[in-house]
Design a protein around this motif. Structure first.
Motif, PDB file in Angstrom:
ATOM      1  N   GLU A 371       0.839  -1.197   0.000  1.00 47.84           N
ATOM      2  CA  GLU A 371       0.000   0.000   0.000  1.00 47.84           C
ATOM      3  C   GLU A 371       0.874   1.248   0.000  1.00 47.84           C
ATOM      4  OE1 GLU A 371      -2.961   2.152   3.133  1.00 47.84           O
ATOM      5  OE2 GLU A 371      -3.423   0.068   2.656  1.00 47.84           O
ATOM      6  N   GLN A 372       0.748   2.064  -1.050  1.00 48.01           N
ATOM      7  CA  GLN A 372       1.547   3.267  -1.155  1.00 48.01           C
ATOM      8  C   GLN A 372       0.788   4.468  -0.592  1.00 48.01           C
ATOM      9  OE1 GLN A 372       2.409   3.274  -5.380  1.00 48.01           O
ATOM     10  NE2 GLN A 372       4.172   1.912  -5.101  1.00 48.01           N
ATOM     11  N   LEU A 373       1.293   5.663  -0.855  1.00 50.21           N
ATOM     12  CA  LEU A 373       0.646   6.882  -0.371  1.00 50.21           C
ATOM     13  C   LEU A 373      -0.753   7.025  -0.957  1.00 50.21           C
ATOM     14  CD1 LEU A 373       3.661   9.312  -0.845  1.00 50.21           C
ATOM     15  CD2 LEU A 373       2.555   8.860   1.347  1.00 50.21           C
ATOM     16  N   ASP A 374      -1.722   7.389  -0.088  1.00 49.75           N
ATOM     17  CA  ASP A 374      -3.035   7.731  -0.636  1.00 49.75           C
ATOM     18  C   ASP A 374      -3.032   9.232  -0.982  1.00 49.75           C
ATOM     19  OD1 ASP A 374      -3.390   9.140   1.753  1.00 49.75           O
ATOM     20  OD2 ASP A 374      -4.599   7.547   2.666  1.00 49.75           O
ATOM     21  N   ALA A 375      -4.118   9.740  -1.555  1.00 50.25           N
ATOM     22  CA  ALA A 375      -4.153  11.118  -2.055  1.00 50.25           C
ATOM     23  C   ALA A 375      -3.901  12.157  -0.961  1.00 50.25           C
ATOM     24  CB  ALA A 375      -5.487  11.378  -2.757  1.00 50.25           C
ATOM     25  N   PRO A 376      -4.566  12.093   0.219  1.00 49.98           N
ATOM     26  CA  PRO A 376      -4.294  13.080   1.264  1.00 49.98           C
ATOM     27  C   PRO A 376      -2.857  13.036   1.758  1.00 49.98           C
ATOM     28  CG  PRO A 376      -6.368  11.952   1.688  1.00 49.98           C
ATOM     29  CD  PRO A 376      -5.695  11.210   0.590  1.00 49.98           C
ATOM     30  N   GLU A 377      -2.303  11.826   1.916  1.00 46.15           N
ATOM     31  CA  GLU A 377      -0.918  11.691   2.375  1.00 46.15           C
ATOM     32  C   GLU A 377       0.040  12.286   1.338  1.00 46.15           C
ATOM     33  OE1 GLU A 377      -1.140   7.574   5.027  1.00 46.15           O
ATOM     34  OE2 GLU A 377      -0.826   7.462   2.851  1.00 46.15           O
ATOM     35  N   ARG A 378      -0.274  12.028   0.059  1.00 39.32           N
ATOM     36  CA  ARG A 378       0.599  12.517  -1.006  1.00 39.32           C
ATOM     37  C   ARG A 378       0.626  14.051  -1.020  1.00 39.32           C
ATOM     38  NH1 ARG A 378       2.733   9.878  -5.139  1.00 39.32           N
ATOM     39  NH2 ARG A 378       1.478   8.047  -4.612  1.00 39.32           N
ATOM     40  N   GLU A 379      -0.555  14.682  -0.837  1.00 34.36           N
ATOM     41  CA  GLU A 379      -0.629  16.142  -0.852  1.00 34.36           C
ATOM     42  C   GLU A 379       0.111  16.735   0.337  1.00 34.36           C
ATOM     43  OE1 GLU A 379      -1.197  19.818  -2.200  1.00 34.36           O
ATOM     44  OE2 GLU A 379      -1.678  17.947  -3.267  1.00 34.36           O
ATOM     45  N   LEU A 380      -0.054  16.100   1.518  1.00 32.95           N
ATOM     46  CA  LEU A 380       0.632  16.587   2.714  1.00 32.95           C
ATOM     47  C   LEU A 380       2.144  16.482   2.543  1.00 32.95           C
ATOM     48  CD1 LEU A 380       0.589  17.582   5.655  1.00 32.95           C
ATOM     49  CD2 LEU A 380       0.392  15.179   6.367  1.00 32.95           C
ATOM     50  N   LEU A 381       2.600  15.381   1.982  1.00 30.60           N
ATOM     51  CA  LEU A 381       4.034  15.188   1.809  1.00 30.60           C
ATOM     52  C   LEU A 381       4.606  16.176   0.800  1.00 30.60           C
ATOM     53  CD1 LEU A 381       6.367  13.468   2.832  1.00 30.60           C
ATOM     54  CD2 LEU A 381       5.961  11.892   0.943  1.00 30.60           C
ATOM     55  N   ARG A 382       3.843  16.502  -0.257  1.00 30.94           N
ATOM     56  CA  ARG A 382       4.302  17.495  -1.227  1.00 30.94           C
ATOM     57  C   ARG A 382       4.564  18.836  -0.526  1.00 30.94           C
ATOM     58  NH1 ARG A 382       3.785  16.209  -6.605  1.00 30.94           N
ATOM     59  NH2 ARG A 382       2.394  14.467  -7.107  1.00 30.94           N
ATOM     60  N   GLU A 383       3.641  19.207   0.382  1.00 27.78           N
ATOM     61  CA  GLU A 383       3.792  20.473   1.101  1.00 27.78           C
ATOM     62  C   GLU A 383       5.045  20.461   1.978  1.00 27.78           C
ATOM     63  OE1 GLU A 383       0.306  21.394   3.285  1.00 27.78           O
ATOM     64  OE2 GLU A 383      -1.044  21.235   1.545  1.00 27.78           O
ATOM     65  N   VAL A 384       5.272  19.352   2.674  1.00 24.94           N
ATOM     66  CA  VAL A 384       6.442  19.242   3.555  1.00 24.94           C
ATOM     67  C   VAL A 384       7.723  19.333   2.743  1.00 24.94           C
ATOM     68  CG1 VAL A 384       7.708  17.705   5.093  1.00 24.94           C
ATOM     69  CG2 VAL A 384       5.222  17.919   5.312  1.00 24.94           C
ATOM     70  N   ILE A 385       7.789  18.599   1.631  1.00 24.56           N
ATOM     71  CA  ILE A 385       8.994  18.603   0.787  1.00 24.56           C
ATOM     72  C   ILE A 385       9.245  20.006   0.236  1.00 24.56           C
ATOM     73  CG2 ILE A 385       9.972  17.755  -1.384  1.00 24.56           C
ATOM     74  CD1 ILE A 385       8.597  15.072  -0.798  1.00 24.56           C
ATOM     75  N   ALA A 386       8.169  20.696  -0.170  1.00 20.74           N
ATOM     76  CA  ALA A 386       8.319  22.039  -0.723  1.00 20.74           C
ATOM     77  C   ALA A 386       8.876  23.005   0.309  1.00 20.74           C
ATOM     78  CB  ALA A 386       6.968  22.529  -1.248  1.00 20.74           C
ATOM     79  N   LYS A 387       8.377  22.915   1.532  1.00 21.50           N
ATOM     80  CA  LYS A 387       8.847  23.809   2.593  1.00 21.50           C
ATOM     81  C   LYS A 387      10.300  23.536   2.940  1.00 21.50           C
ATOM     82  CE  LYS A 387       4.366  24.739   4.742  1.00 21.50           C
ATOM     83  NZ  LYS A 387       3.550  24.615   5.969  1.00 21.50           N
ATOM     84  N   VAL A 388      10.660  22.276   3.034  1.00 22.36           N
ATOM     85  CA  VAL A 388      12.059  21.920   3.334  1.00 22.36           C
ATOM     86  C   VAL A 388      12.969  22.372   2.216  1.00 22.36           C
ATOM     87  CG1 VAL A 388      13.656  20.018   3.757  1.00 22.36           C
ATOM     88  CG2 VAL A 388      11.401  19.993   4.825  1.00 22.36           C
ATOM     89  N   SER A 389      12.515  22.194   0.974  1.00 19.44           N
ATOM     90  CA  SER A 389      13.308  22.590  -0.183  1.00 19.44           C
ATOM     91  C   SER A 389      13.516  24.098  -0.215  1.00 19.44           C
ATOM     92  CB  SER A 389      12.626  22.116  -1.465  1.00 19.44           C
ATOM     93  OG  SER A 389      13.366  22.524  -2.590  1.00 19.44           O
ATOM     94  N   ALA A 390      12.441  24.807   0.127  1.00 20.25           N
ATOM     95  CA  ALA A 390      12.542  26.280   0.122  1.00 20.25           C
ATOM     96  C   ALA A 390      13.496  26.783   1.189  1.00 20.25           C
ATOM     97  CB  ALA A 390      11.155  26.875   0.353  1.00 20.25           C
TER      98      ALA A 390
END
Length: 398
Positions: A371-390
């Motif tokens: 079982e991989q990331l579901d849609a809500p988990e995927r969206e939350l992780l995108r936000e975290v990665i973006a903030k860390v990257s910034a």
């Protein structure tokens, strides 16, 4: 002459945290009936009466009641100590017990004084050999270097054969050891598993200290203990196994003892007698929902249960939920039906040219059983990665 061959009572052993004493009491309580029905002359217990070297006082009471029942049914009792027993404690007062028909052999040289039984054909000598630890029995044969169980038991059996020949009676040997057929090239994994915790290890050789069946040549019957399942190595060399189940690996193996009949010339036959199984063992497999709802599992609701759950995602609170249907569920294994195999590659190779999201997906695919990331988990992780990257700490791989 009829003997009931048993072994490995292991009074005091637990089963996945549960006491086995209620089951042992019930099984041992049926021995008098078996003795009367089959006209048994003597009951042999080939080692490991107790499971620990310092048994609780309650366990001595259970042993005493079992012996009393055997004697009242008319059979003699012959007991040897096993590797789990404290020989000194088990053998305390054995001299006086022998006067009452209860023979307890715990001294290393006990075999030199065979217990003699008699029937219409004459005498039967029982050579009771306790478990012999080579490092503790150097006094048996001073000056001889007998450093393995095989070497020491082989030397003892040489003496036993000489004694048996001199006495001229029918002969029975009791021994607690790990015996294998003489022609076996190696010890099978099944045999090792059967011995369980009670294995005799030859630490100098780095393996199991086995004894070939040829060690017992020349004896009418060898009543062995140590292996917890029934086994016939040769017609005259057998294991009775334990009277109750002590592990799920024994679930399909019967519980009982051998009725050994000796005629005028020695062994006539050995037949199996079943002991009751107070609580059977069941090994069930399926998803948690299947185990909780399918009617095919209903017959196991009163059994000891080992459940192998095939859910792709490990269920929450599985044991509590299983025990609602199977109150005696004792063990759970997890084996997801669709677990994706991990490629044999280094971590660097596996993550090369993958985005952070893809790396997380692969990790969850492994630990969640597909079982991989579901849609809500995927969206939350995108936000975290973006903030860390910034913040300049990490960037997504191209």
């Amino acid at each position: 002459m009829r003997l009931l061959h048993t072994s490995d009572w292991h009074l005091g052993r637990s089963f996945h945290g549960n006491s086995t004493l209620p089951q042992l009491r019930e099984v041992l309580g049926t021995l008098p009936e078996i003795i009367r029905e089959h006209r048994i002359d003597a009951v042999l217990v080939a080692g490991d009466v107790f499971d620990h070297a310092a048994p609780a006082a309650e366990l001595y009471g259970v042993l005493a009641r079992a012996i009393r029942g055997i004697r009242e049914a008319g059979a003699v009792v012959i007991i040897t100590s096993g590797n789990h027993d404290n020989a000194a404690r088990l053998g305390f007062q054995s001299e006086w017990a022998g006067l009452g028909g209860v023979h307890v052999a715990t001294r290393g040289d006990a075999f030199r004084e065979p217990i003699t039984l008699s029937d219409s054909y004459g005498a039967v000598d029982v050579f009771a050999i306790p478990y012999l630890e080579p490092m503790l029995q150097t006094g048996l044969y001073p000056g001889e270097k007998l450093r393995s169980h095989h070497a020491l038991l082989g030397r003892v059996m040489e003496e036993v054969r000489a004694l048996a020949a001199a006495r001229g009676n029918r002969s029975v040997v009791m021994s607690h050891c790990f015996a294998v057929n003489s022609g076996a090239a190696e010890v099978s994994a099944e045999a090792v598993a059967e011995a369980g915790e009670g294995l005799v290890w030859d630490l100098t050789a780095g393996g199991v200290d086995v004894v070939p069946t040829t060690v017992f040549d020349g004896i009418d019957y060898a009543a062995l203990g140590h292996i917890h399942g029934r086994s016939e190595l040769t017609p005259s060399i057998r294991y009775s196994g334990a009277p109750v189940h002590f592990s799920f690996s024994e679930a399909a193996k019967p519980r009982g003892g051998w009725i050994v009949e000796l005629g005028s010339e020695g062994l006539s036959e050995a037949t199996w007698v079943d002991f009751p199984v107070p609580r059977p063992l069941a090994r069930l497999r399926g998803t948690l929902e299947e185990l909780l709802t399918e009617t095919e599992f209903a017959e196991h609701e009163a059994s000891w249960v080992e459940a192998t759950l095939t859910d792709n995602v490990r269920p929450i609170d599985a044991m509590r939920r299983l025990r609602q249907r199977f109150p005696h569920c004792a063990h759970i294994e997890f084996a997801p039906a669709e677990r994706q195999a991990v490629r044999a590659a280094t971590y660097t190779e596996r993550v090369a040219r993958k985005t952070d999201l893809e790396i997380v997906d692969e990790f969850l695919d492994l630990v969640r059983g597909g079982e991989q990331l579901d849609a809500p988990e995927r969206e939350l992780l995108r936000e975290v990665i973006a903030k860390v990257s910034a913040a300049g700490n990490v960037g997504e791989s191209a």
